[in-house]
Design a protein around this motif. Sequence first.
Motif, PDB file in Angstrom:
ATOM      1  N   ASP A  14      41.070 -76.270 -19.400  1.00  0.00           N
ATOM      2  CA  ASP A  14      40.668 -77.613 -19.825  1.00  0.00           C
ATOM      3  C   ASP A  14      39.257 -77.656 -20.387  1.00  0.00           C
ATOM      4  N   GLY A  15      38.393 -76.727 -19.954  1.00  0.00           N
ATOM      5  CA  GLY A  15      37.032 -76.725 -20.472  1.00  0.00           C
ATOM      6  C   GLY A  15      36.997 -76.515 -21.971  1.00  0.00           C
ATOM      7  N   HIS A  16      37.676 -75.482 -22.446  1.00  0.00           N
ATOM      8  CA  HIS A  16      37.661 -75.246 -23.903  1.00  0.00           C
ATOM      9  C   HIS A  16      38.652 -76.141 -24.639  1.00  0.00           C
ATOM     10  N   GLN A  17      39.667 -76.652 -23.933  1.00  0.00           N
ATOM     11  CA  GLN A  17      40.539 -77.639 -24.575  1.00  0.00           C
ATOM     12  C   GLN A  17      39.759 -78.911 -24.877  1.00  0.00           C
ATOM     13  N   GLY A  70      48.660 -73.405 -19.480  1.00  0.00           N
ATOM     14  CA  GLY A  70      49.295 -74.715 -19.561  1.00  0.00           C
ATOM     15  C   GLY A  70      48.504 -75.669 -20.419  1.00  0.00           C
ATOM     16  N   GLY A  71      48.800 -76.972 -20.277  1.00  0.00           N
ATOM     17  CA  GLY A  71      48.169 -77.940 -21.151  1.00  0.00           C
ATOM     18  C   GLY A  71      48.479 -77.606 -22.598  1.00  0.00           C
ATOM     19  N   ALA A  72      47.453 -77.626 -23.440  1.00  0.00           N
ATOM     20  CA  ALA A  72      47.635 -77.331 -24.865  1.00  0.00           C
ATOM     21  C   ALA A  72      47.453 -75.851 -25.181  1.00  0.00           C
ATOM     22  N   GLN A  92      59.007 -82.720 -16.789  1.00  0.00           N
ATOM     23  CA  GLN A  92      60.190 -82.494 -17.620  1.00  0.00           C
ATOM     24  C   GLN A  92      59.827 -82.181 -19.066  1.00  0.00           C
ATOM     25  N   ASN A  93      58.593 -82.460 -19.484  1.00  0.00           N
ATOM     26  CA  ASN A  93      58.137 -82.098 -20.836  1.00  0.00           C
ATOM     27  C   ASN A  93      57.691 -80.645 -20.924  1.00  0.00           C
ATOM     28  N   LEU A  94      57.465 -80.013 -19.771  1.00  0.00           N
ATOM     29  CA  LEU A  94      56.936 -78.651 -19.733  1.00  0.00           C
ATOM     30  C   LEU A  94      55.636 -78.574 -20.536  1.00  0.00           C
ATOM     31  N   LEU A  95      55.633 -77.824 -21.645  1.00  0.00           N
ATOM     32  CA  LEU A  95      54.441 -77.733 -22.480  1.00  0.00           C
ATOM     33  C   LEU A  95      54.719 -78.196 -23.900  1.00  0.00           C
TER      34      LEU A  95
END
Length: 601
Positions: free
Chosen positions: A16-19, A50-52, A88-91
């Motif tokens: 999340d830091g670099h996202q 995870g995330g983006a 349910q969206n996963l990634l």
Amino acid sequence: MQKKNPVFFTDVALRDGHQSLLATRLRTEDMLPICDKLDRAGYWSLEVWGGATFDSCVRFLKEDPWQRLRQLRQALPNTRLQMLLRGQNLLGYRHYADDVVEAFIAKSAENGIDVFRLFDALNDERNLITAVKAVKSNQKHAQGTLCYTVSPVHALDSFIDLALKLEDMGCDSIAIKDMAGLLTPAATEHLVSKLKSRTDLPLFLHSHATSGMAEMCQLKAVEAGCEHIDTAISSFAGGTSHPPTETMAVALRDAGYQVDLDLPLLKEIADYFKEIRKKYHQYESAYSGVDTGVLLNQVPGGMMSNLANQLKEQGALDRISEVFEEIPRVRKDLGYPPLVTPTSQIVGSQAVLNVLTGARYKTISNEVKRYLQGGYGRAPGKVDASLRAQAIGNEMVLDGRPADLLRNEMPKLRADAEAFAKTEEDVLIYAMFPDIGQLFLEQREQGTLKPEVLIAPEQLAAKPGAALATEFNISLHGETYNIQLTGAGPHEQHQRHLYLTVDGIPEEVLLEPLNEYTAQNESGRPVSRGPGDISTSMPGNVVEVLVKVGDKVAIGNPVFVIEAMKMETEIKAQVAGSVSAVHIQKGDRVTPGEALIQIKI
């Protein structure tokens, strides 16, 4: 001073830091060298996946996200690895069938994830049931998440109720996810105290520093009984990111809490990331300091930096203030969904469409239509009835768990990807992003993957008159020419000088912004001139062409679908008639002003 309870830290710099600060562009090659020190620093866990990041690996960095995870697992043998998963969206950006969720979580666990932070963008607990079961069946830590937001329909009791439902599902811990930095110290103390009185599960606080209150909120949370906090190493902290690890470690230790972090080692880690960050200067968020505007627009940190980068790609960064003003209006129309992926992308992209097209909901993305039909779950509040009617007409609105309507997908995904997927992980890349996933896997096999180019700081114009050089060869009528380009002059100028050297012979031209005739010359497509010429309001990639020459179309019929800003949008006919020309095919890059499909009225 008597030691108080221990406080445990999760560092988010590798996800999340670099996202939040660098548009999710940090590469694995810049993560691995510091892993040994991260592994010895004393963290409870490291958020690494995870995330983006999965999307960014495939779309921009041309890295295998599964290989990244395996490499990090090997480099961090003594620390829990954590990921963010959208239930349910996963990634991806839609709901997947239960068998895809189960397969993805099984492979994530097998490849190295220990802690799964599971959330649903609408706080619809039904969308977390399958994910929690899958995590537990793989003997991993299931962390249920409350997506904190502020709106007329979000009361404190709604978050308490969700936490108790997550506990009943079998979650091992509860995370408060304050993705936009909206928590105040008083609200934090109230929420944590209430949660601690109703559940014995460990509590985690994840709060972005955007509004300038995150450090105060974390202190209040710990004082109220929260055992875990998310931080980012100082060189990747602040702004739209998170409170700095070192600062919170010293503050809490001084307050009498047990903090088992190695501060001298953290200093070395911070120095490393300080230098690495310079490499990614071209992706730096324009929102690197405190931005109290988030208290009004509620745009989360990761969304803010990516939205700015996407608008820059659209050539519309100067209109970002209009987009930020439009986002709360779209959010209200959609029943106040929390702004976190994918709803942040859904709301943000629709706000961009509303601004760039010059008319609200003139174009409605497919994701907004799916949302209004109940395809993402239960909206927190009442949606705008006229917008719903405009988007989906008389189609039935779903009120059950969306995934209950989805048949198993893995057999078909395996069959569709057989020609280019070598492993189950490859199939799951294709499942998340079919078009770019297939392209990635094919290019990987061919050895033609090309990541985005990183521009070295010394190549940038440090002052007016400094130059940026590019060199390439072109072939024309059997002849090959060596071209060298050098741009000079302040970046903010409307016109820039462009110096060309063609086979050693210098020329100078004045570079104007691209106009419609330039677009015509470059693409070979005619310029859009009348109502029968169907164009697009923003640059994008053609996902599907829905008509062919000779087809009859009515006003409002979709004629093609583009992907822009990770969202799909149907482009509709504005006139009735017959299709006289189709100038696009799937995969084409298109820009505004081009006649992509022509209709004879």
